[in-house]
Design a protein around this motif. Structure first.
Motif, PDB file in Angstrom:
ATOM      1  N   VAL A   1      -8.681  31.302  -6.746  1.00 54.36           N
ATOM      2  CA  VAL A   1      -8.907  32.412  -7.670  1.00 54.36           C
ATOM      3  C   VAL A   1     -10.007  32.044  -8.672  1.00 54.36           C
TER       4      VAL A   1
ATOM      5  N   VAL B   1      -4.604  44.664 -12.404  1.00 52.64           N
ATOM      6  CA  VAL B   1      -3.990  43.593 -11.644  1.00 52.64           C
ATOM      7  C   VAL B   1      -3.710  42.489 -12.646  1.00 52.64           C
TER       8      VAL B   1
ATOM      9  N   GLU C   1       0.726  35.936  -5.872  1.00 50.53           N
ATOM     10  CA  GLU C   1       0.253  36.353  -4.554  1.00 50.53           C
ATOM     11  C   GLU C   1      -0.599  35.242  -3.927  1.00 50.53           C
ATOM     12  N   ALA C   2      -1.442  34.636  -4.750  1.00 50.22           N
ATOM     13  CA  ALA C   2      -2.312  33.573  -4.251  1.00 50.22           C
ATOM     14  C   ALA C   2      -1.482  32.418  -3.702  1.00 50.22           C
TER      15      ALA C   2
ATOM     16  N   LEU D   1      -8.510  35.670  -2.331  1.00 44.04           N
ATOM     17  CA  LEU D   1      -7.592  34.788  -1.625  1.00 44.04           C
ATOM     18  C   LEU D   1      -8.193  34.230  -0.343  1.00 44.04           C
TER      19      LEU D   1
ATOM     20  N   GLN E   1       0.304  33.537  -0.398  1.00 42.36           N
ATOM     21  CA  GLN E   1      -0.583  33.603   0.764  1.00 42.36           C
ATOM     22  C   GLN E   1      -1.056  32.218   1.173  1.00 42.36           C
TER      23      GLN E   1
ATOM     24  N   ARG F   1     -11.419  42.068  -5.200  1.00 39.29           N
ATOM     25  CA  ARG F   1     -10.801  42.399  -3.917  1.00 39.29           C
ATOM     26  C   ARG F   1      -9.859  41.282  -3.533  1.00 39.29           C
ATOM     27  N   TRP F   2      -8.657  41.670  -3.199  1.00 44.14           N
ATOM     28  CA  TRP F   2      -7.642  40.672  -2.845  1.00 44.14           C
ATOM     29  C   TRP F   2      -8.142  39.723  -1.760  1.00 44.14           C
ATOM     30  N   GLU F   3      -8.714  40.297  -0.701  1.00 46.89           N
ATOM     31  CA  GLU F   3      -9.067  39.445   0.440  1.00 46.89           C
ATOM     32  C   GLU F   3     -10.134  38.414   0.075  1.00 46.89           C
TER      33      GLU F   3
ATOM     34  N   LEU G   1      -1.450  38.104  -9.558  1.00 47.40           N
ATOM     35  CA  LEU G   1      -2.481  37.554  -8.678  1.00 47.40           C
ATOM     36  C   LEU G   1      -2.163  36.107  -8.306  1.00 47.40           C
TER      37      LEU G   1
END
Length: 596
Positions: A443, A402, A410-411, A464, A414, A459-461, A407
């Motif tokens: 992050v 990743v 995406e952060a 974020l 979201q 883990r993404w969840e 990241l």
RNA sequence: GGGCGUGUAGCAUAGCUGGAUAAUGCGUUGGCCUCCUAAGCCGAAGAUCCCGGGUUCAAAUCCUGGUACGUCCGCCA
């Protein structure tokens, strides 16, 4: 502003007196006097069990007797005995007045400690410049930078240093690929793999890593791979002997990649003061002088092919004890250069801290032992465990990575979605700014808040998560504190004037929100000191979370402006908390935005 | 095989220089916006602190023996 230490200093003589009355004169109890677990128990507690034997009395009775014997003091609100414990509760009024009268409450660098004059050199990250930053590497950079920031907050003079690995195989391969492979060669070789994300087109770390990856494939598969290996070998060999032309070629290959990586780090608020190239210690002769010096050591040894080592077994190293510092061909090894580097670093600071992955433990041990042998000090090292993906270890080669850039994108996205829902009336630009701050801070904080030696699965969840124990949670508390100031200003209240007032009627009855916040403020700098001195940033992350939580309860219980009238005491406490939150956030690299 | 690290509610963690009822977030669940931003607050349920032995008045914490996972044990960087 270390109020718990002040309290302890006040209470200790009182306890000593009381103990003497009861018949205890030794000093062992001092280490037992500790912060209480629960707020309603008190602030400090002394377990009385160890006294039972020498007094021939039951612990609860001893605690009772001690509570009776304790002299009163303005700092001590309540003393009671519960089940063998002597509990001492600070007077909230005393706590409040000590906090508000502290010079730092009125001074400018609020929440910051006095300069110590100590010079600390912190080396962190130092990743090979052969590809974009991925989250596997991020723990080093984020922990290292937090350490840098916390040391500065503590008052130390810090230099953040990046050691650039500008020689050796990895850079050699990159340089070879850029010289010999066309864009078409690269794309043909990497066919079937994930393509370059169009978003990162033009960013050299993302573009050039494809050359590196293609070279890795070609070195395994192409018919002339032996010839290629020889050519790379020649270049690497030349670099290790300090051949300036080759080193220049290498730099031309890696520098844009390094710049790309640094751009990514800068987004996370991570910056460096100095960059030192590994090759410097070869070209300036330090490494050869060092190797000559090793020859005079009694633990020096030579292998059959002429390679040289130090036998650290004689100094207590277990396992494989031969520490090689020179190859058979006379060239130096990475570790040898690292030792030269350390000797150079020691000339420039009082303390040296390295941030290293746990895979470097043996290496660091060997370097440390050799430095001792040379009469040098051993650096302090913060080791961390790797970040892996749920599918397993991250690897650029296998393609299961990743990237930090992805990241962070995406952060932001979201976070923007969250802001869009929560604040539908904000302008798009405003949403974006808040989302960037919240996303990158989240992050960072997610990684800082766990102890470094703990294994970490990305883990993404979780990365974020924007509520609970997250950066946005802290940011939100800070924003609330800021909005109180704005509210005051809109009511025509002069906050600076309110802050310089001396509150002489501190309430004797306080809400639990107020008391909780005062307690958290009281321990704040003690925790900072511990986090800095023990090299454990997560302790401070937890404190900041605690401070924010306490502020939220305070916010519920204590109104600051009612009907245009300001409660000066509440405002002053709120401001102390606000500034502690702000400096604390800066200390961890969380964006201290005032609006969200 | 040897060294080092880790194992704590369904999940992720804090606590590890021994001390009270093991703390926090997510998740589950019940409440709270005429009032300074509800990204919040207040409550409930949820734990064999990996297993065995030892030291101690007292062990998640210290010692010891297991076990699972990570990591290292190149004349690589």
């Amino acid at each position: 502003m270390r109020h718990m230490q002040i309290l302890k200093a006040v209470v200790e003589p009182l306890i000593e007196q009381a103990l003497a009355q009861v018949g205890i004169t030794n000093d062992h109890w001092r280490s037992m006097l500790a912060p209480s677990r629960e707020l309603d128990q008190g602030d400090l507690s002394l377990p009385c069990f160890p006294f039972a034997k020498q007094l021939g009395k039951a612990p609860p009775a001893i605690a009772e007797a001690l509570a009776e014997a304790m002299a009163t003091h303005e700092a001590v609100g309540e003393v009671n005995a519960v089940g063998g414990y002597l509990n001492i509760k600070a007077s909230p009024t005393w706590l409040a007045s000590t906090i508000l009268q502290s010079p730092q409450t009125h001074g400018h660098p609020f929440g910051q400690c006095q300069p110590t004059g100590r010079r600390i050199l912190i080396e962190h990250t130092s990743a090979n410049p052969n590809g974009p930053f991925h989250v596997g590497r991020a723990r080093n950079a984020i922990l290292g930078d937090s350490l840098v920031r916390l040391h500065r907050l503590y008052g130390n003079e810090v230099r953040a240093e990046y050691y650039v690995d500008d020689m050796g195989k990895q850079v050699g391969v990159l340089a070879w690929a850029l010289k010999h492979l066309s864009h078409e060669d690269v794309e043909a070789t990497l066919e079937g793999r994930e393509a370059l994300n169009p978003k990162w087109k033009g960013k050299a770390d993302h573009e050039r890593v494809r050359w590196y990856q293609a070279a890795q494939v070609i070195r395994q598969e192409r018919a002339d791979k032996e010839a290629i290996e020889q050519e790379i070998g020649r270049m690497v060999h030349a670099s290790e002997h300090g051949d300036q032309d080759v080193l220049d070629d290498f730099q031309a290959a890696y520098q844009p990649v390094l710049d790309g990586m640094l751009t990514t780090l800068a987004r996370l608020g991570i910056n460096f003061d100095t960059f030192t190239k590994e090759s410097m210690f070869v070209t300036n002769g330090d490494v050869s002088r060092l190797m000559e010096q090793f020859r005079g050591f009694d633990i020096h040894g030579t292998a059959d092919n002429g390679a040289e080592f130090l036998d650290l077994g004689a100094r207590g190293l277990k396992g494989k004890t031969e520490f090689f510092f020179r190859r058979g061909d006379g060239s130096s090894l990475y570790a040898t250069r690292d030792i030269a580097y350390h000797m150079w670093k020691w000339q420039q600071c009082d303390d040296l801290i390295n941030v290293l992955g746990e895979d470097h433990k043996l290496q660091a041990k060997q370097v440390g032992m050799t430095l001792t042998e040379l009469g040098q000090k051993v650096p302090e090292v913060m080791f961390y465990s790797f970040i892996k993906l749920p599918e397993g270890k991250m690897s650029t080669r296998k393609g299961n990575v990743v990237f930090m850039d992805d990241l962070l994108e995406e952060a932001s996205e979201q976070a923007a979605a969250v802001v869009g829902v929560l604040r539908p009336d904000y302008e798009e630009e405003e949403v974006k700014a808040i989302a960037d701050a919240a996303g990158t801070s989240a992050v960072r904080f997610n990684i800082i808040k766990v102890s470094p030696e703990k294994g970490f699965t990305f883990r993404w969840e979780e990365a974020l998560a924007f509520e609970g124990g997250s950066a946005p949670f802290v940011m939100y508390s800070h924003v609330r504190a800021c909005s109180i100031v704005r509210r005051c200003e809109s009511e025509g209240i002069d906050v600076d004037a309110e802050m310089s007032k001396v509150v002489n009627s501190i309430p004797t009855e306080m809400s639990s929100g107020m008391v909780g916040l005062l307690r958290s403020i009281a321990v704040h700098n003690d925790v900072l000191a511990k986090a800095v001195n023990d090299c454990r940033p997560h302790l401070f992350a937890n404190q900041l979370l605690n401070l924010a939580t306490c502020f939220n309860s305070f916010y519920r219980d204590c109104m600051i402006v009612i009907d245009g009238e300001v409660n000066t005491f509440n405002l002053q406490v709120s401001e102390v908390a606000r500034r502690l939150m702000r400096t604390g956030m800066e200390g961890l690299g969380i964006a201290p935005i005032e609006h969200m």
